[in-house]
Design an enzyme around this catalytic site. Structure first.
Site: not given
Ligand code: NOJ
Length: 554
Positions: A102, A204, A261, A334-335
């Site tokens: 990542d 990310d 992402e 995970h979000d």
């Molecule tokens: C996206 C990530 O998936 C998340 O977990 C993170 O808090 C934010 N980007 C900031 O890096």
């Protein structure tokens, strides 16, 4: 129609996402370790996994669980050592599982040496590496932008006498991609990891790397008088130039994949982002997860949605990647809250819901990404108070919700439903204390249902969600139609059933998934001449689906 022989390894496999902090603790410390992932490679292999995205495990103060990187060339001691990581990469390779790192390149930790130097003065060697601005005349922040986690996106730095921008938490200052040395430093990091033999990168928060030429206030959209930084900076024209440079410097000439992402990139724009002329191999866009959750800034306001909204979003993403690029299919990460809660509006057993989503995930076109625990089918955790949460975003969102006029109970209910910590409770391996995750007290509470819902129990049960996932993985990897076949939506206007067909030459397969708790009928001609390949309830009748039943005919 795709030709299987022309497809890359990462298009022909199943991917997973591992959140190391919650996967398996081999050190008796209450948080997961890299050695814990290596110990479970056989488990992942049985799920057909060929690529494993691991969320950040670099050295970090862990304000945002590793998304605040202090040193991109070091492993955080809580996860183990670089030797553990090398071992994981090597052991993974032996089993045909390539590790996907990542890359957190929009921001660093405030403790990264780059920032530590940058903040000391306006003329040090890293002075331009972050987004610094003077205060307004009255001393207030340069703009009224709200960070994604809530509160102003600007933080005052006494030492330098300026504000710096942070799209996320204030401990995560944004890098200045306009500065060529920053880009070079980031590309060097990616190449260093690629040289270690990783299989790819998940990048990310990539839509935020380019900032607009002029920084201006926007119309406030909340009681706090702030304007979302996302609206002000996401996807700023010129961003793709940076990313083409990234692709040339890192991706070209390597047998790896890069998945960005990219919150805020609409399906219609995908052709500029992925494929031959794009910058990434795949893009995690969130049009379908926004259906039940709403956009991030208004997360605590109630959302009403219909199955056809979800189907439209998924179909648009499929359409956008037919001739350009490739789709990474996912329902969890995970979000996100657990998908068994997120994507259903009806009552019913979580295991049945998990099987419905599993069939869609594993028979659709694209590379499926299974998030740890999704294959066991548990739900959100039973949070009782805001103090139980760990997530920096959840805590900020609780305060934001209260600022919007919600009561404590209402704000808590929104966190219980939507918190990212729902996805981060420890992996449930067996019925022993702490679900076999750790011998110490886990950093987040274990889900209450772990005694019955765990890997060991599901391995012993042929009707379990895990058994269903394993059989679907075999089905997918053993039948070219699921890997290379075209995708066509069926029953597009139906509010209960999600259905599509896959076709490759004269081979045809049909997936039908009943997202409702009512029996439904469909036109039996759709599956005429086909045999049942998989049925979530064992047998199946053509033209009929039981409540929460999912089938594949082919
Ligand atoms: C996206 C990530 O998936 C998340 O977990 C993170 O808090 C934010 N980007 C900031 O890096």
């Amino acid at each position: 129609m795709a030709d299987l022989n022309d497809m890359a390894w990462w298009q022909r496999t199943i991917a997973c996402e591992v959140y190391p902090k919650s996967f398996l603790d081999m050190a008796g410390q209450g948080t997961g370790t890299i050695a814990g992932i290596t110990a479970k490679l056989d488990y992942l292999q049985k799920l057909g996994i060929g690529a494993m995205w691991i969320t950040p495990c670099y050295k970090s103060p862990m304000v945002d669980n590793g998304y605040d990187v202090q040193d991109y060339y070091a492993i955080d001691p809580s996860f183990g050592t670089m030797a553990d990581m090398d071992e994981l990469i090597a052991c993974g390779k032996k089993r045909g599982i390539r590790i996907v790192m990542d890359l957190v390149f929009n921001h660093t930790s405030e403790e990264c040496s780059w920032f530590v130097e940058s903040k000391t003065s306006r003329d040090n060697s890293k002075a331009d590496w972050y987004i610094w601005r003077d205060a307004r005349e009255d001393g207030s922040a340069p703009t009224n932008w709200r960070s994604i986690f809530g509160g102003s996106a600007w933080e005052w730095c006494e030492e330098r006498g300026q504000y710096y921008l942070h799209t996320f938490a204030k401990q995560q200052p944004d890098l200045n991609w306009e500065c060529p040395e920053v880009r070079k430093a980031l590309f060097d990091i990616a190449n260093w990891w690629a040289d270690k033999g990783v299989g790819g990168f998940r990048i990310d928060a990539i839509t935020y790397i380019k900032k607009p030429p002029v920084f201006e206030d926007g119309p406030a959209d909340g009681e706090d008088g702030l304007y979302p930084v996302h609206a002000a900076t996401a996807n700023t024209p010129g961003i793709l130039d940076f990313l083409h440079e990234f692709k040339t410097a890192v991706r070209d000439g390597r047998d790896i994949f890069m998945v960005g992402e990219a919150n805020g990139v609409a399906a219609e724009e995908l052709d500029k982002w992925v494929g031959e002329n794009g910058v990434f191999d795949m893009l995690f866009e969130f049009s379908h997860t926004h259906v039940p959750m709403g956009a991030a800034e208004i997360w605590c306001r109630p959302v009403t949605w219909k199955l056809t909204d979800l189907k439209r979003a998924l179909a648009a993403s499929q359409a956008a990647t037919v001739s350009n690029g490739w789709y990474p299919a996912f329902f969890e990460n995970h979000d996100q809250p657990r998908s068994t809660v997120n994507f259903f509006r009806c009552e019913g057993p979580l295991a049945e819901k998990a099987k419905v989503l599993g069939v869609v995930l594993l028979t659709t076109r694209g590379t499926p990404f299974i998030y740890q625990g999704e294959e066991l089918g548990y739900g959100n955790a039973e949070w009782k108070s805001i103090d139980e949460f760990d997530d920096v975003q959840t805590k900020a969102q609780f305060d934001f919700a209260k600022g919007e006029g919600l009561s404590d109970a209402e704000a808590l209910a929104a966190c219980v439903r939507f918190s990212r910590d729902n996805a981060r409770t420890p992996m449930q391996w067996d019925a022993s204390e702490a679900a076999g995750f750790s011998t110490a007290k886990p950093w987040l509470p274990v889900h209450d249902d772990y005694v019955t819902c765990n890997v060991a129990a599901q391995e012993a049960d042929p009707d379990s969600v895990l058994a269903w996932y394993r059989s679907l993985a075999k089905l997918r990897l053993g039948n070219d139609v699921f890997l290379a076949g075209d995708w066509h939506e069926l029953m597009a206007d139906d509010e209960q059933v999600m259905a599509f067909e896959r076709t490759l030459g004269d081979v045809r397969a049909v997936t039908l998934a009943n997202f409702s708790d009512e029996p439904v009928t469909y036109d039996a001609d759709l599956v005429e001449g086909l045999e049942l390949l998989a049925g979530s309830m064992g047998d199946a009748t053509t033209g009929e689906l039981r409540p929460l039943e999912a089938v594949v005919w082919g």
